[in-house]
Design a protein around this motif. Structure first.
Motif, mmCIF file in Angstrom:
data_model
loop_
_atom_site.group_PDB
_atom_site.id
_atom_site.type_symbol
_atom_site.label_atom_id
_atom_site.label_comp_id
_atom_site.label_asym_id
_atom_site.label_seq_id
_atom_site.Cartn_x
_atom_site.Cartn_y
_atom_site.Cartn_z
ATOM 1 N N PHE A 85 0.842 -1.193 0.000
ATOM 2 C CA PHE A 85 0.000 0.000 0.000
ATOM 3 C C PHE A 85 0.866 1.227 0.000
ATOM 4 N N ASP A 86 0.324 2.340 -0.464
ATOM 5 C CA ASP A 86 0.982 3.605 -0.204
ATOM 6 C C ASP A 86 -0.060 4.613 0.251
ATOM 7 N N LEU A 87 -0.052 4.894 1.544
ATOM 8 C CA LEU A 87 -1.015 5.864 2.072
ATOM 9 C C LEU A 87 -0.505 7.287 1.928
ATOM 10 N N SER A 88 0.683 7.449 1.394
ATOM 11 C CA SER A 88 1.249 8.796 1.338
ATOM 12 C C SER A 88 1.044 9.467 -0.015
ATOM 13 N N ILE A 89 0.315 8.833 -0.942
ATOM 14 C CA ILE A 89 0.223 9.459 -2.277
ATOM 15 C C ILE A 89 -0.544 10.764 -2.255
ATOM 16 N N GLY A 90 -1.560 10.869 -1.404
ATOM 17 C CA GLY A 90 -2.294 12.135 -1.311
ATOM 18 C C GLY A 90 -1.368 13.251 -0.874
ATOM 19 N N GLY A 130 9.737 2.428 0.006
ATOM 20 C CA GLY A 130 9.879 1.022 -0.349
ATOM 21 C C GLY A 130 11.037 0.368 0.374
ATOM 22 N N THR A 131 12.155 1.082 0.445
ATOM 23 C CA THR A 131 13.328 0.498 1.089
ATOM 24 C C THR A 131 13.055 0.233 2.563
ATOM 25 N N ILE A 132 12.398 1.200 3.225
ATOM 26 C CA ILE A 132 12.092 0.984 4.648
ATOM 27 C C ILE A 132 11.192 -0.241 4.807
ATOM 28 N N PRO A 139 4.680 -3.688 7.839
ATOM 29 C CA PRO A 139 3.633 -3.509 6.830
ATOM 30 C C PRO A 139 3.764 -2.131 6.176
ATOM 31 N N SER A 140 3.582 -2.094 4.862
ATOM 32 C CA SER A 140 3.716 -0.817 4.162
ATOM 33 C C SER A 140 2.656 0.160 4.643
ATOM 34 N N PHE A 141 1.538 -0.384 5.103
ATOM 35 C CA PHE A 141 0.458 0.422 5.646
ATOM 36 C C PHE A 141 0.979 1.403 6.698
ATOM 37 N N ILE A 142 1.788 0.911 7.618
ATOM 38 C CA ILE A 142 2.211 1.748 8.745
ATOM 39 C C ILE A 142 3.348 2.678 8.344
ATOM 40 N N VAL A 143 4.245 2.181 7.510
ATOM 41 C CA VAL A 143 5.372 3.014 7.093
ATOM 42 C C VAL A 143 4.879 4.201 6.272
ATOM 43 N N ALA A 146 3.113 6.965 8.170
ATOM 44 C CA ALA A 146 4.036 7.951 8.716
ATOM 45 C C ALA A 146 4.353 9.004 7.661
ATOM 46 N N PHE A 147 4.569 8.543 6.434
ATOM 47 C CA PHE A 147 4.901 9.497 5.369
ATOM 48 C C PHE A 147 3.709 10.362 4.988
ATOM 49 N N LEU A 148 2.504 9.853 5.224
ATOM 50 C CA LEU A 148 1.315 10.676 4.994
ATOM 51 C C LEU A 148 1.442 11.965 5.785
ATOM 52 N N PHE A 149 1.853 11.854 7.059
ATOM 53 C CA PHE A 149 1.968 13.040 7.907
ATOM 54 C C PHE A 149 3.241 13.821 7.597
ATOM 55 N N VAL A 150 4.325 13.084 7.414
ATOM 56 C CA VAL A 150 5.599 13.765 7.162
ATOM 57 C C VAL A 150 5.505 14.644 5.920
ATOM 58 N N LEU A 151 4.963 14.099 4.850
ATOM 59 C CA LEU A 151 4.916 14.857 3.598
ATOM 60 C C LEU A 151 3.923 16.005 3.674
ATOM 61 N N ARG A 152 2.791 15.768 4.355
ATOM 62 C CA ARG A 152 1.814 16.848 4.497
ATOM 63 C C ARG A 152 2.445 17.990 5.296
#
Ligand SMILES: Nc1ncnc2c1ncn2[C@@H]1O[C@H](COP(=O)(O)OP(=O)(O)OP(=O)(O)O)[C@@H](O)[C@H]1O
Ligand SMILES: [Mg+2]
Lengths: 372, 273
Positions: A85-90, A130-132, A139-143, A146-152
């Motif tokens: 998954f990638d929850l950080s695309i938004g 991906g590397t992390i 799970p990619s879900f959780i990683v 984190a990037f969802l918030f970091v990038l926002r």
């Protein structure tokens, strides 16, 4: 060779094989649910909505947001088939928007540099994601959450720096308007054809004779192009086979010689670049970028992919399905404005669609795997 | 069905250089010592059986041979040159194909896609380079037929196959790609009588073509039917290697079971084991 094969194939049509109707064969295609959904939703709006919805301009009206979401959904679908998954695309849309804005406005770079740079930054972040995931086995879900918030957050901070305190960066349109690459990423394509069609009276025009639809918005073309390429890759190339394998069973794939790591990291990069492409197109369209760009789009993209037949467990799905999933989304969001229904029905509708899609997919998977 | 005499045994002379030679292989998983120094080699045209009790380390050993695990200690040489596989793909490129005990199949994917997973034949070049789907389908059906299974269709999902059919796909795939070394980890555990003798005959066939075969089995009769050499593992160590004819089935069976218990059991079951 061909002759020796014949009896084998003949024998394959054995007595223990019931004749399979076209219906049940179609049932096994992952995108079937989404196509059925499009038909259902179209029928619904044909009955309830104003006729204007299905005129040329009405169609462009709902296809434009569908395409913007769809580009993300195709990336998300490929990644889901690959088992992640990638929850950080938004948030990536907002962050890439910032990078793009900073490149064009703050640094004054031409598009030929600004676009590759934006895509490269996105790809880099995708690779980090991906590397992390692969290194830690988390799970990619959780990683990616984190990037969802970091990038926002990074978008907000970055915008304040780039614009001197505001959360919006203006002036992108002025900066890129005359760039020779601009027509590829903004505005409408095939303008002359539409003008000509208007002239001969084949399409609707305004009073002054200009066509109501000046062309096809470029994002729709990108959307169709990406859906076709993704489908081709998935169904016809070795890399497509690797994506299905990596998502189906990581160990089995790796033991069979599939470079699972490379495949998954490439998919994370691809998904992030889809986010960047949407950012570039929408920022050029609106002329400015802000930190709320792409808000909640990660969920919508994943929902579109699921409606399109992707299994949450990976290894199964289709890009064409995600294509139709995104169209359903666009139709429902925009379509409700053509009806007497309250706009707020949208979310209820969405949740309902998702639930039906998941139940349906679950059933399909059991059929495909013979309920094992 | 498969008597000891069924197959011709190539008399592999000891002076032929091994294709792959593993020396003093150790493998630790955290504090678990799965392999504590195992040496093993495979020569062209021989079937080298790897035998041993459950948990002896057979699967772990062949996984180091096929690039899945990196050995903690020890060396692997191919044609005398030291090799360091960093992935199963490397081992495959060296001509080593494996039927894993868990088969390494993906249930949601079709037989054809599973068969060629990781090694898809292509046609065209540049951006039009694509899988040769027709050739893939034909090959998968044909190779399965050779193993005695008629597929209903090459696009059937592997998840809908029976256990033995699935095992046969894995075997057919390894035989097709095993250019130099073919490793079979309990390939006949789910197979019917006809398919089992087919697999044993296939081992015999590829051995004659000069492929080195590593065959893991718990069935002494199957091992004796095709094996040229027998190496017995026990608790991560080699108990020894015997050449065909140097050892009786009873001795082999006792070695595999790790000693006396089986003899006692056999007594109570009146020799039916
Ligand atoms: N990834 C792993 N992590 C920890 N321990 C492991 C791992 N893989 C194997 N082992 C241990 O190593 C030992 C040998 O296992 P292995 O699978 O090689 O046995 P085997 O000889 O193939 O047995 P069987 O006949 O049952 O297939 C077992 O005790 C097992 O618990
Ligand atoms: Mg084992």
């Amino acid at each position: 060779m061909a002759e020796t094969i014949q009896p084998a194939i003949q024998a394959a049509k054995d007595e223990r094989l019931k004749k399979e109707g076209i219906g049940s064969r179609l049932m096994k295609r992952p995108e079937l649910g989404a196509i059925a959904g499009v038909i259902l939703v179209t029928t619904f709006f044909l009955i309830t909505a104003d006729g204007a919805m299905f005129t040329l301009s009405g169609i462009m009206n709902f296809m434009t947001p569908a395409a913007q979401l769809g580009i993300l959904a195709i990336g998300a679908a490929m990644l889901m088939i690959g088992g992640e998954f990638d929850l950080s695309i938004g948030s990536m849309v907002a962050f890439a928007g910032l990078i793009f804005g900073a490149c064009t406005v703050t640094l004054g770079l031409p598009l030929i540099l600004a676009i590759p740079l934006t895509l490269a930054v996105a790809a880099g972040i995708g690779a980090v994601n991906g590397t992390i995931v692969l290194k830690t086995g988390l799970p990619s879900f959780i990683v990616t959450l984190a990037f969802l918030f970091v990038l926002r957050g990074a978008s907000l901070v970055g915008l304040k720096i780039a614009s001197g305190g505001s959360t919006q960066l203006r002036g992108v349109r002025d900066a890129v308007e005359d760039d020779w690459l601009a027509p590829l990423f903004s505005g409408d394509a095939f303008g002359p054809i539409f003008a000509w069609l208007a002239q001969i009276g084949a399409i609707e025009t305004f009073k002054n004779g200009a066509p109501k639809v000046p062309g096809i918005p470029v994002e729709i073309l990108w959307f169709i192009f990406l859906a076709l390429v993704a489908t081709y890759v998935l169904l016809r190339t070795p890399q497509g086979n690797w994506i299905f394998a990596a998502g189906g069973d990581r160990n089995a794939a790796s033991n069979s010689g599939v470079p699972v790591r490379k495949v998954k990291i490439a998919l994370f990069m691809l998904t992030a670049m889809c986010g960047a492409l949407v950012a570039i197109i929408t920022v050029m369209d609106s002329g400015s970028t802000d930190a709320r760009r792409g808000f909640m789009k990660e969920f919508e993209a994943i929902i579109a992919a699921v409606i399109g037949g992707c299994l949450l467990t990976g290894g199964y799905g289709s890009a064409i399905g995600a294509f139709f999933g995104a169209i359903i989304f666009g139709m429902v969001t925009i379509g409700l404005t053509y009806t007497d229904f309250d706009q707020d029905w949208f979310q209820i509708f969405l949740g309902g669609m998702l639930l039906i899609a998941v139940l349906f997919n679950n059933y399909i998977r059991k059929r495909v795997t013979g309920e094992r | 069905m498969t008597q000891d005499t069924t197959f011709h045994h190539g008399d592999v002379s000891t002076d032929v250089r091994p294709i792959i030679e593993m020396t003093d292989i150790e493998k630790h998983f955290g504090n678990i010592i799965a392999l504590a120094g195992v040496s093993f080699d495979v020569r062209p045209g021989e079937c080298h059986c790897l035998l041993g009790d459950n948990g002896a380390g057979k699967s772990t050993f062949i996984k180091t041979m096929s690039g899945v695990h990196k050995p903690t200690h020890g060396t692997i040489t191919i044609d005398g040159k030291p090799m360091n596989f960093s992935s199963p793909r490397d081992a495959m490129e060296a001509g080593i194909a494996t039927v894993f005990q868990d088969l390494a199949m993906i249930p949601l994917m079709s037989v054809t896609r599973n068969f060629f997973m990781g090694r898809e034949p292509t046609i065209g070049r540049g951006p039009t380079k694509r899988m040769d789907v027709q050739k893939m389908n034909e090959t998968a059906v044909e190779e399965m037929r050779k193993m005695g299974i008629n597929l209903r269709g090459p696009d059937q999902a592997v998840g809908t196959l029976s256990g033995g059919e699935r095992q046969t796909v894995a075997i057919a795939r390894a035989v097709y790609f095993g250019a130099r070394v073919l490793i079979l980890d309990e390939p006949t555990s789910a197979l019917g009588v006809r398919q089992t003798s087919n697999v044993l005959a296939t081992i015999d066939r590829v051995r004659k073509q000069g492929v080195g075969v590593v065959f893991i089995s718990h069935n002494v009769r199957h091992a004796l039917a095709v094996g040229d050499r027998f190496t017995v593992l026990n608790r991560g160590k080699t108990l020894g290697t015997a050449r065909r004819g140097e050892i009786t089935p009873e001795q082999l069976q006792d070695l595999m079971a790790g000693g006396q218990e089986l003899a006692q059991l056999e007594g109570s079951l009146e020799g039916t084991v």
